[in-house]
Design an enzyme around this catalytic site. Structure first.
Site, PDB file in Angstrom:
ATOM      1  N   LYS A 172      23.511   0.669 -19.387  1.00  0.00           N
ATOM      2  CA  LYS A 172      22.090   0.538 -19.068  1.00  0.00           C
ATOM      3  C   LYS A 172      21.350   0.140 -20.332  1.00  0.00           C
ATOM      4  O   LYS A 172      21.512   0.769 -21.381  1.00  0.00           O
ATOM      5  CB  LYS A 172      21.567   1.880 -18.555  1.00  0.00           C
ATOM      6  CG  LYS A 172      20.054   1.972 -18.447  1.00  0.00           C
ATOM      7  CD  LYS A 172      19.674   3.301 -17.824  1.00  0.00           C
ATOM      8  CE  LYS A 172      18.210   3.598 -17.956  1.00  0.00           C
ATOM      9  NZ  LYS A 172      17.821   4.808 -17.234  1.00  0.00           N
TER      10      LYS A 172
HETATM   11  C1  R5P Z   1      16.191   7.670 -20.868  1.00  0.00           C
HETATM   12  O1  R5P Z   1      17.006   8.107 -21.634  1.00  0.00           O
HETATM   13  C2  R5P Z   1      16.364   7.932 -19.475  1.00  0.00           C
HETATM   14  O2  R5P Z   1      17.708   7.681 -19.149  1.00  0.00           O
HETATM   15  C3  R5P Z   1      15.483   7.237 -18.459  1.00  0.00           C
HETATM   16  O3  R5P Z   1      16.015   7.548 -17.243  1.00  0.00           O
HETATM   17  C4  R5P Z   1      15.406   5.747 -18.639  1.00  0.00           C
HETATM   18  O4  R5P Z   1      14.691   5.398 -19.766  1.00  0.00           O
HETATM   19  C5  R5P Z   1      14.959   4.962 -17.388  1.00  0.00           C
HETATM   20  O5  R5P Z   1      13.714   5.216 -17.000  1.00  0.00           O
HETATM   21  P1  R5P Z   1      12.495   4.213 -17.144  1.00  0.00           P
HETATM   22  O6  R5P Z   1      12.664   3.143 -16.109  1.00  0.00           O
HETATM   23  O7  R5P Z   1      11.333   5.108 -16.864  1.00  0.00           O
HETATM   24  O8  R5P Z   1      12.502   3.627 -18.529  1.00  0.00           O
END
Ligand code: R5P
Length: 258
Positions: A172
């Site tokens: 990710k």
């Molecule tokens: C961060 O470490 C987390 O995994 C969040 O879930 C991630 O940043 C994704 O969320 P967002 O779309 O709010 O950035």
């Protein structure tokens, strides 16, 4: 073939499109009660049926998601630091046996390439990959967490490639200019984070651009659950990811569902 691992991956990535809409609600593990997630059960209830997978911690999973309503779970298994300290020194916070007991479809941790905790986070990834291979559970590596990280193609490409070399089954990261190159140089699927809340139009554009550039889906949090209409937003994101609609059409879908 590691049958269990492939089977679990196929629960997260829809076999008909090869893509996924993951809903990320794990923010509280280092941010505390994030806006929109003060009462996770209330936030999640209208969204669960539209998420191909749900990324969260075991505490919120146990208390806020009914077993019969849960989509495939991507369990956050790293933590131990908060926004008040040095984030990058995370450790592993869940025993693999508990992940198995929770019937998760994947386990996930953050890696901190270029930060003080780089080495420990990458060694944690290696340890999780060994456990994941042993028990048939895919590992998602999350890159570039932290407000000081430069999120350009050079840096994100480095972090994604390192994660995949160590053995992460999917990665990710953030969308950026030159994202195609990152996809090209990372031999596992990439899902993108949404990042901080922007307008619905901008978030849908980000998702559409990422899909066009080769992302295998999104793992979006704030731009869904902080939207004025989270359910309309997750439906629009689904249209981008699985039906390949452009941002303009997706926004119409958002508007017609709010
Ligand atoms: C961060 O470490 C987390 O995994 C969040 O879930 C991630 O940043 C994704 O969320 P967002 O779309 O709010 O950035």
């Amino acid at each position: 073939m590691n049958w269990g691992l492939e089977n679990r991956l196929s629960k997260i990535f829809r076999p008909d499109t090869g893509r996924t809409v993951m809903l990320a609600v794990d923010h509280g593990y280092f941010l505390g009660p994030t806006s929109g997630l003060e009462k996770p059960a209330v936030t999640l209830e209208p969204l669960l049926e539209y998420a191909n997978a749900l990324m969260l911690t075991r505490g919120v999973l146990r208390k806020c998601v009914l077993p019969e309503k849960a989509p495939p779970i991507v369990l956050r298994v790293s933590g131990g630091t908060s926004i008040l300290t040095e984030l990058s020194h995370e450790g592993l916070t869940v025993d693999i046996e508990d992940a198995i007991r929770l019937n998760v479809s994947a386990i996930t941790l953050s890696i901190f390439v270029g930060a003080k905790g780089e080495r420990e986070s990458l060694l944690n990834l290696a340890k999780l990959v060994d456990l994941g291979e042993k028990y048939g559970i895919p590992v998602l590596a999350v890159t570039a967490v932290g407000k000081d990280m430069v999120r350009d193609a050079r840096y994100l490409g480095l972090a994604c490639r390192i994660a995949s070399e160590i053995g992460a089954h999917f990665v990710k990261t953030y969308y950026c200019d030159g994202f195609e190159k990152i996809v090209e140089n990372t031999p596992v699927p990439i899902v993108i984070a949404g990042g901080k809340k922007v307008s619905e139009t901008e978030a849908l554009e980000l998702a559409a651009n990422a899909i066009k550039a080769g992302a295998s889906g999104v793992d979006m949090g704030r731009n869904i659950f902080q939207s004025e209409s989270p359910q309309a937003m997750i439906k629009a994101v689904n249209a981008v990811v699985h039906d390949g609609v452009d941002a303009q059409k997706a926004y119409q879908i958002y508007e017609s569902n709010r």
